[in-house]
Structures are given as C-alpha cells and as structure tokens.
Design a protein around this motif. Structure first.
Motif, short mmCIF file in Angstrom:
data_model
loop_
_atom_site.label_atom_id
_atom_site.label_comp_id
_atom_site.label_asym_id
_atom_site.label_seq_id
_atom_site.Cartn_x
_atom_site.Cartn_y
_atom_site.Cartn_z
N PHE A 106 38.84 38.48 39.67
CA PHE A 106 38.94 37.03 39.59
C PHE A 106 38.00 36.43 40.62
N LEU A 107 37.04 35.66 40.14
CA LEU A 107 35.95 35.20 40.99
C LEU A 107 36.40 34.41 42.22
N GLN B 51 37.48 36.73 44.96
CA GLN B 51 36.36 37.39 45.62
C GLN B 51 35.62 36.46 46.58
N ARG B 52 35.43 35.23 46.16
CA ARG B 52 34.57 34.31 46.92
C ARG B 52 35.28 33.65 48.09
N CYS B 53 36.60 33.64 48.11
CA CYS B 53 37.33 32.88 49.12
C CYS B 53 37.95 33.74 50.21
N ALA B 54 37.37 34.90 50.46
CA ALA B 54 37.86 35.74 51.55
C ALA B 54 37.57 35.07 52.88
N PRO B 55 38.42 35.28 53.89
CA PRO B 55 38.13 34.76 55.24
C PRO B 55 36.78 35.29 55.73
N PHE B 56 36.10 34.52 56.56
CA PHE B 56 34.82 34.96 57.09
C PHE B 56 34.82 34.85 58.61
N VAL B 57 33.98 35.65 59.23
CA VAL B 57 33.89 35.68 60.68
C VAL B 57 32.58 35.05 61.11
N PRO C 147 32.15 27.97 47.37
CA PRO C 147 32.63 26.98 46.39
C PRO C 147 33.66 26.04 46.98
N SER C 148 33.73 24.85 46.44
CA SER C 148 34.63 23.83 46.98
C SER C 148 36.09 24.24 46.89
N TYR C 149 36.46 25.08 45.93
CA TYR C 149 37.87 25.45 45.76
C TYR C 149 38.36 26.41 46.85
N CYS C 150 37.49 26.87 47.71
CA CYS C 150 37.90 27.80 48.78
C CYS C 150 38.57 27.08 49.95
N GLY C 151 38.48 25.77 50.02
CA GLY C 151 39.07 25.07 51.16
C GLY C 151 39.68 23.74 50.75
N TYR C 152 40.47 23.18 51.62
CA TYR C 152 41.04 21.86 51.39
C TYR C 152 39.92 20.83 51.51
N LYS D 49 44.29 36.17 38.65
CA LYS D 49 44.13 34.75 38.33
C LYS D 49 44.76 33.91 39.44
N ALA D 50 44.80 32.62 39.23
CA ALA D 50 45.39 31.71 40.22
C ALA D 50 46.87 31.46 39.89
N TYR D 51 47.67 31.35 40.95
CA TYR D 51 49.09 31.06 40.82
C TYR D 51 49.42 29.86 41.72
#
Length: 257
Positions: free
Chosen positions: A26-27, A30-36, A52-57, A237-239
């Motif tokens: 689910f993309l 994959q894309r919204c993992a925490p980063f250092v 992507p914008s959906y990774c954060g508030y 998927k998203a829940y």
C-alpha cells in the motif's frame, strides 16, 4: 509426476504462501514512514516537505537541510528545530536568520501561525532594536552592527517606549533565558546571538491521540484530505483508527485424511 504428487505440491506451495506476511504494497504505508533528520526522528503530525500531503496533518511540514538541520517554515521565516518532544507536543525552535548574525537578520517580528502552534509557558519577550540614534542611552543593553550602527536588546518594552522613537525598526523575539541581562551598557552581538540560539518552545495544536494506537497496531499515521480526518495506513489499505490484528495476515490450509 502423479496427480496425487501434484496435488500435494500445490497444497505445500499454498501453505508456504499464506504463512508469509503480506508485504507493504500500500503506497501511503510505504511513503509515510518516520524519517530521521540529524538527531531528530520526525513523524506524524509532521511530514517531510517532499513527501505526499497525506503523510502529515495539514500545515505541519518540516524540511531536512542537508540531512542535519530540521527546519520549520512559518509566516515568512525559517526556524531550526532544536528538539522535539512528541509526548508533550513541544518543539524547541530558534530563528535561523538570527543564528547566523543578528545584524543581518530579517527585520520582521517572530509570529506564530495560531491555528497550528501556541507559545509554551516559560519564555521571555525581548525586542531587537536596530539603527538607533542615541549612543548615550545606558539601558537596555547596546550592541553595534557594522552597517546600521547601534542596536539594543531590550526586555519587555512597551510600544510607547523611548527606544521605539530613537530606533528605525524593531524585531520581537521570544527566548528561554540562559543568563541574566547584562549589567553594563554594552553587550556584543555574539552574546545576543548566543542567548537567542537557545531558542524557545512552542506547542502544536493538532490532535494526535489516535496516532499512538495506529502505530502500535503496525500502521503509520496519516491524514485523509477528502474526509478531513485521521487515517491509519496499514500494509494493505487505510483504516479509520488501527490496523487489523496480525493474525488476519496468515492462513493455514489443512488437508483431511
């Protein structure tokens, strides 16, 4: 190969396939993992500004400058994030322009986006005054800038004060005190910079209460822009809140004798 052997091979392959957890396809997961970034681990409600914008508030974007500095852009200014306390929802920040040289800082007040952040309780108000006309004024502390002459680092100064009349412009800067104000009439601009370098604390307003349970369930926190609400991105998927129990990722096939 006999039919019975083929059947057993099929059952064995099916058994192995369903014992292996499904991969993170689910993309958004994959894309919204925490980063250092440097020594800061960044996660929801914040996101990297290139993700992507959906990774954060909405509104909580951070940049990682060269992999070392965590930067927050707000109200035309950039701030270095010195420390992040996710449990208390606190960022310790300092103005990036004043870190380099207070004499070359951007001549605008420090202003928060009140829909995203509040000031934490323990900070002091100070004002940097520039291009002033009265070198004989003993208080507050005076510093010198090569291009604009005398400046002042003043605490809790009201708008009608004398310095507002003597100086061409002023900049409001909050800070956490690390030393008492100078007792002499002069103070170096490097000393003022070191005081401001300690930064000040702000708290973020976004509600992140659902994120902890999402993370514990194996998901990654994100935001549904269509519904304008929290979303838990899981491997499949998203829940709305959490990922399904891990046991749902496995299946066993038994063959009756």
């Amino acid at each position: 190969m006999s039919c019975s052997s083929l059947f057993l091979l099929f059952i064995f392959t099916l058994h192995i396939h369903f014992l292996v957890p499904t991969s993170g396809k689910f993309l958004p997961f994959q894309r919204c993992a925490p980063f250092v970034c440097g020594d800061q681990k960044i996660s929801y409600p914040f996101k990297h500004n290139e993700r992507p914008s959906y990774c954060g508030y909405p509104g909580y974007e951070l940049d990682c400058d060269g992999g070392n500095l965590t930067l927050l852009s707000m109200e035309s200014l950039k701030y270095q994030v010195i420390h992040m306390d996710s449990s208390e929802q606190i960022l310790k920040v300092t103005r990036l322009d004043l870190l380099k040289d207070i004499c070359r800082g951007t001549p605008v007040n420090t202003t928060l986006n009140s829909s995203l952040f509040n000031y934490a309780s323990h900070y002091l108000n100070a004002t940097l005054f520039y291009n002033c006309n009265s070198p004989s004024t003993p208080q507050p502390d005076r510093f010198s800038c090569p291009a604009s002459g005398d400046g002042y680092f003043a605490f809790k100064v009201d708008p009608p004060s004398k310095l507002h009349k003597l100086c061409n412009f002023s900049v409001f800067v909050p800070f956490i005190p690390i030393l008492e104000g100078s007792k002499s009439a002069n103070i170096s601009r490097d000393t003022v910079r070191d005081i401001l370098k300690n930064g000040f604390e702000i708290t973020w307003i976004a509600n992140t209460s659902l994120c902890e349970n999402c993370t514990k369930s194996g998901g990654r926190c994100g935001y549904n822009w269509t519904r304008q609400e929290f979303s838990c991105f899981c491997r499949d998927k998203a829940y709305p809140t959490t990922c399904p129990a891990p046991s749902g990722m496995y299946a066993r096939v038994t063959v009756a004798n």
